[in-house]
Design an enzyme around this catalytic site. Structure first.
Site, PDB file in Angstrom:
ATOM      1  N   GLY A 188      -0.850   2.996  -6.458  1.00  0.00           N
ATOM      2  CA  GLY A 188       0.141   2.727  -5.433  1.00  0.00           C
ATOM      3  C   GLY A 188       0.815   1.410  -5.729  1.00  0.00           C
ATOM      4  O   GLY A 188       0.658   0.852  -6.815  1.00  0.00           O
ATOM      5  N   ASP A 225      -2.076   6.134   7.124  1.00  0.00           N
ATOM      6  CA  ASP A 225      -1.649   6.980   6.001  1.00  0.00           C
ATOM      7  C   ASP A 225      -2.446   8.279   5.953  1.00  0.00           C
ATOM      8  O   ASP A 225      -2.903   8.694   4.899  1.00  0.00           O
ATOM      9  CB  ASP A 225      -1.806   6.185   4.701  1.00  0.00           C
ATOM     10  CG  ASP A 225      -1.013   6.785   3.550  1.00  0.00           C
ATOM     11  OD1 ASP A 225      -0.032   7.510   3.815  1.00  0.00           O
ATOM     12  OD2 ASP A 225      -1.384   6.553   2.399  1.00  0.00           O
TER      13      ASP A 225
END
Length: 188
Positions: free
Chosen positions: A68, A181
């Site tokens: 990420g 998330d």
């Protein structure tokens, strides 16, 4: 409460059903042995220059799982006991950045507070390493987003998955952690 906004934070796996688990992200590999998530992730993985067989943080890298904006994640084996683990390494560019380093440390502290069979465990944290890293529990399985590509789930399996996610969130919320998330890519 505190918020958990990374892919790995608060990842969970429902207990009791061998076919249904929740975890960080499914294995994503390509022929170059670098993550095939996107060009930015590939560049971060190359900056770390870790390939299968390399050692870092007392673990031997097996494969890149993904990454990420803040880190790259590898499947690895701990050298001391041979257990398969997740090695999460802060991107070198963020290890010099106090904000990036602080977010990485907060993630570890949040995970260290959560003890639940449906939440991935933190085994080790080394902020003094360059770059810093976490050693996390590795969970076998396939990410839910990949499973859903094959078609809809039966109601019983869907209910089992939803229950497992709910139990993990109850634990996290009870400790003041908000997972921002929750998505099929984070469910195994």
């Amino acid at each position: 409460g505190e918020s958990a906004d990374g892919v790995e934070r608060g990842a969970s796996r429902p207990g009791g059903d061998a076919d249904t688990e929740v975890h960080l992200a499914g294995p994503i590999e390509d022929d170059t042995k670098i993550c095939a998530v996107d060009e930015e992730t590939i560049a971060r993985a190359r900056a770390l220059a870790l390939e299968p067989g390399d050692e870092y943080g007392g673990a031997q890298v097996e494969a890149c799982l993904g990454g990420g904006p803040m880190s790259v994640v590898y499947r690895a084996r701990r050298k001391r006991d041979g257990h398969r683990v997740v090695l999460k390494i802060l991107n070198p560019s963020d290890s010099e950045n106090p904000v990036g380093r602080g977010r990485f440390q907060r993630e570890a502290l949040i995970l260290s507070r959560l003890r639940h069979p449906n939440i991935v465990s933190l085994f080790d944290l080394r902020l003094e390493a360059d770059p810093p890293y976490l050693i996390l529990e590795y969970v076998e399985g396939e990410a839910l987003d990949h499973v859903l590509e094959e078609g809809a789930l039966g109601w019983e399996r869907a209910a089992t998955i939803a229950r497992g996610i709910g139990l993990a969130l109850v634990e996290a919320h009870g400790k003041g952690v908000i997972h921002r998330d929750i998505k099929p890519a984070n469910v195994m």
